[in-house]
Design a protein around this motif. Structure first.
Motif: not given
Ligand code: DC
Length: 219
Positions: A6, A8, A126, A131-132, A138, A140-141, A143, A192-193, A196
């Motif tokens: 993911a 973002d 994307d 991710g959130t 996911a 891998h995340k 930001y 941002q998760a 992430a």
């Protein structure tokens, strides 16, 4: 094993360029969720819906069937069966997408499609809320961000290369306005998760960002 990455971040951070390259390297499919919101925005513009008429956006979006196909590994967005890839990259459509994507009905419809895609195949996806919200599990995340100045300059150069008339100050103002809206909307805002990894590309080359994300994906 299915891998989901993911990515973002705000408008103009370079997500799509990077995600496309990373997907190729990892043999995964690149899913551009912004293009889905843009296709929905195009539908609303064509139907004369005002940017700030949330009620009408919620009603009209039911009539738009968005789906995607892959041609030579490239995502093609279909709007009621019509390939609209060549029509959605304008500032007008981007600004409408930023408004209409705040609508929960629009999001619900497109999130369903995004989750389905990631069920059966490895994806690099994307967007703003991948991710959130879309893929909270996911593998891998990331930001991915950059300063407003750098993002405005990149978009300006992109538009110039396409031969489009544009104004750097106006692009910077649009980016700021879009950040504000994407980050402060009620439903699934851009943030941002917690799990992430933050990558600030302001002073990084494309290759450096790609290497960094590949190294995260390989961990
Ligand atoms: O990434 P982009 O510029 O193509 O996205 C256009 C708009 O779509 C953006 O301003 C916010 C919205 N969007 C969203 O709300 N959620 C996503 N996952 C992707 C895009």
């Amino acid at each position: 094993m299915i891998n989901t990455i993911a990515i973002d971040g705000p408008a103009g951070a370079g997500k799509s360029t990077i995600a496309r390259r990373v997907a190729k390297k990892l043999n995964a499919i690149y899913v551009d969720t912004g293009a889905m919101y843009r296709a929905m925005a195009l539908f609303l513009i064509r139907n004369g819906v005002a940017r700030d008429d949330q009620e009408m956006i919620g009603v009209k979006c039911e009539e738009a069937e968005i789906s995607i196909q892959f041609k030579d590994g490239e995502q093609q967005v279909l709007l009621n069966g019509e390939n609209v890839n060549g029509l959605i990259r304008t500032e007008e459509v981007g600004n409408m997408a930023s408004m209409s994507s705040t609508n929960p009905k629009v999001r619900q419809k497109l999130v369903e499609l995004q989750r389905k895609l990631a069920e059966s195949t490895s994806v690099v996806m994307d967007g703003r809320d991948i991710g959130t919200y879309v893929l909270p599990n996911a593998s891998h995340k990331i930001y991915l961000t950059a300063s407003v100045e750098v993002r405005a300059r990149r978009r300006y150069e992109e538009l110039l290369a396409k031969g489009e008339q544009c104004d750097l100050q106006q692009i910077a103002a649009d980016i700021k306005e879009r950040d504000e809206r994407d980050m402060n909307r009620e439903f699934a805002p851009l943030k941002q998760a917690e799990d992430a990894v933050l990558v600030d590309s302001s002073e990084m080359s494309l290759e450096e960002v790609e290497d960094k994300i590949l190294s995260i994906a390989e961990q």
